[in-house]
Scaffold this motif. Structure first.
Motif, mmCIF file in Angstrom:
data_model
loop_
_atom_site.group_PDB
_atom_site.id
_atom_site.type_symbol
_atom_site.label_atom_id
_atom_site.label_comp_id
_atom_site.label_asym_id
_atom_site.label_seq_id
_atom_site.Cartn_x
_atom_site.Cartn_y
_atom_site.Cartn_z
ATOM 1 N N ARG A 86 27.460 -16.888 -18.426
ATOM 2 C CA ARG A 86 27.588 -18.272 -18.910
ATOM 3 C C ARG A 86 26.419 -19.140 -18.446
ATOM 4 O O ARG A 86 26.566 -20.321 -18.176
ATOM 5 N N GLY A 87 25.236 -18.520 -18.361
ATOM 6 C CA GLY A 87 24.070 -19.255 -17.886
ATOM 7 C C GLY A 87 22.832 -18.910 -18.678
ATOM 8 O O GLY A 87 22.907 -18.302 -19.745
ATOM 9 N N ASN A 88 21.686 -19.278 -18.112
ATOM 10 C CA ASN A 88 20.428 -18.994 -18.791
ATOM 11 C C ASN A 88 19.338 -18.700 -17.773
ATOM 12 O O ASN A 88 19.501 -18.957 -16.589
ATOM 13 N N ALA A 89 18.254 -18.149 -18.282
ATOM 14 C CA ALA A 89 17.076 -17.858 -17.465
ATOM 15 C C ALA A 89 15.842 -18.181 -18.304
ATOM 16 O O ALA A 89 15.864 -18.039 -19.524
ATOM 17 N N SER A 90 14.779 -18.612 -17.630
ATOM 18 C CA SER A 90 13.549 -18.994 -18.326
ATOM 19 C C SER A 90 12.477 -17.929 -18.154
ATOM 20 O O SER A 90 12.437 -17.231 -17.148
ATOM 21 N N VAL A 91 11.634 -17.854 -19.145
ATOM 22 C CA VAL A 91 10.513 -16.926 -19.118
ATOM 23 C C VAL A 91 9.343 -17.614 -19.835
ATOM 24 O O VAL A 91 9.564 -18.491 -20.672
ATOM 25 N N GLU A 92 8.106 -17.274 -19.467
ATOM 26 C CA GLU A 92 6.955 -17.872 -20.136
ATOM 27 C C GLU A 92 5.786 -16.901 -20.139
ATOM 28 O O GLU A 92 5.712 -16.005 -19.296
ATOM 29 N N TRP A 93 4.899 -17.105 -21.115
ATOM 30 C CA TRP A 93 3.719 -16.272 -21.273
ATOM 31 C C TRP A 93 2.509 -17.163 -21.498
ATOM 32 O O TRP A 93 2.572 -18.101 -22.290
ATOM 33 N N PRO A 94 1.372 -16.842 -20.867
ATOM 34 C CA PRO A 94 0.127 -17.523 -21.216
ATOM 35 C C PRO A 94 -0.434 -16.902 -22.498
ATOM 36 O O PRO A 94 -0.458 -15.682 -22.647
ATOM 37 N N VAL A 95 -0.839 -17.749 -23.444
ATOM 38 C CA VAL A 95 -1.373 -17.277 -24.719
ATOM 39 C C VAL A 95 -2.657 -18.047 -25.025
ATOM 40 O O VAL A 95 -2.686 -19.270 -24.892
#
Length: 127
Positions: A86-95
């Motif tokens: 019942r939650g979330n997680a963040s992710v990111e990429w340099p482009v």
């Protein structure tokens, strides 16, 4: 997540009127929500983030993949993360944006050892 609204209106042969309205919400168990810019410029260096949402009652370990046409991902295109119940997680990429007229981004999330998946494809204009 999508909210659907159903509306009905009826009339009987003896001219009695009736109407009803119902609302229900539909959601996937695991889905990806990107936070993308509206456009990009040639040679821009962006950080493209996404939130992985888990609506189940159990923690989920997932692989998140980005595919980019019209640019280059700066590090690993696959990220592994744990998404709480019942939650979330963040992710990111340099482009880094290329010299084309558009940037096509495909984001995929797949539960490790399970059946939960989601996919989203977006195109941004490049100026």
């Amino acid at each position: 997540m999508t909210t659907w609204v159903a509306v009905t209106k009826n009339i009987t042969q003896d001219t009695k009127l009736g109407e009803g309205k119902g609302e229900f919400i539909v959601s996937k168990d695991l889905f990806v929500r990107p936070a993308l810019p509206v456009f990009a410029r040639t040679k821009d260096k962006l950080t493209l983030p996404a939130v992985i949402q888990n609506t189940t009652e159990k923690d989920v370990t997932a692989d998140v993949l980005i595919k980019v046409e019209g640019g280059e991902v700066g590090n690993s295109s696959v990220k592994n993360l744990k998404v709480p119940a019942r939650g979330n997680a963040s992710v990111e990429w340099p482009v880094t944006i290329g010299s084309g007229k558009k940037l096509k981004i495909e984001l995929s999330v797949k539960q490790v050892g399970g059946k939960l998946v989601d996919n989203a494809v977006f195109e941004l204009p490049v100026y």
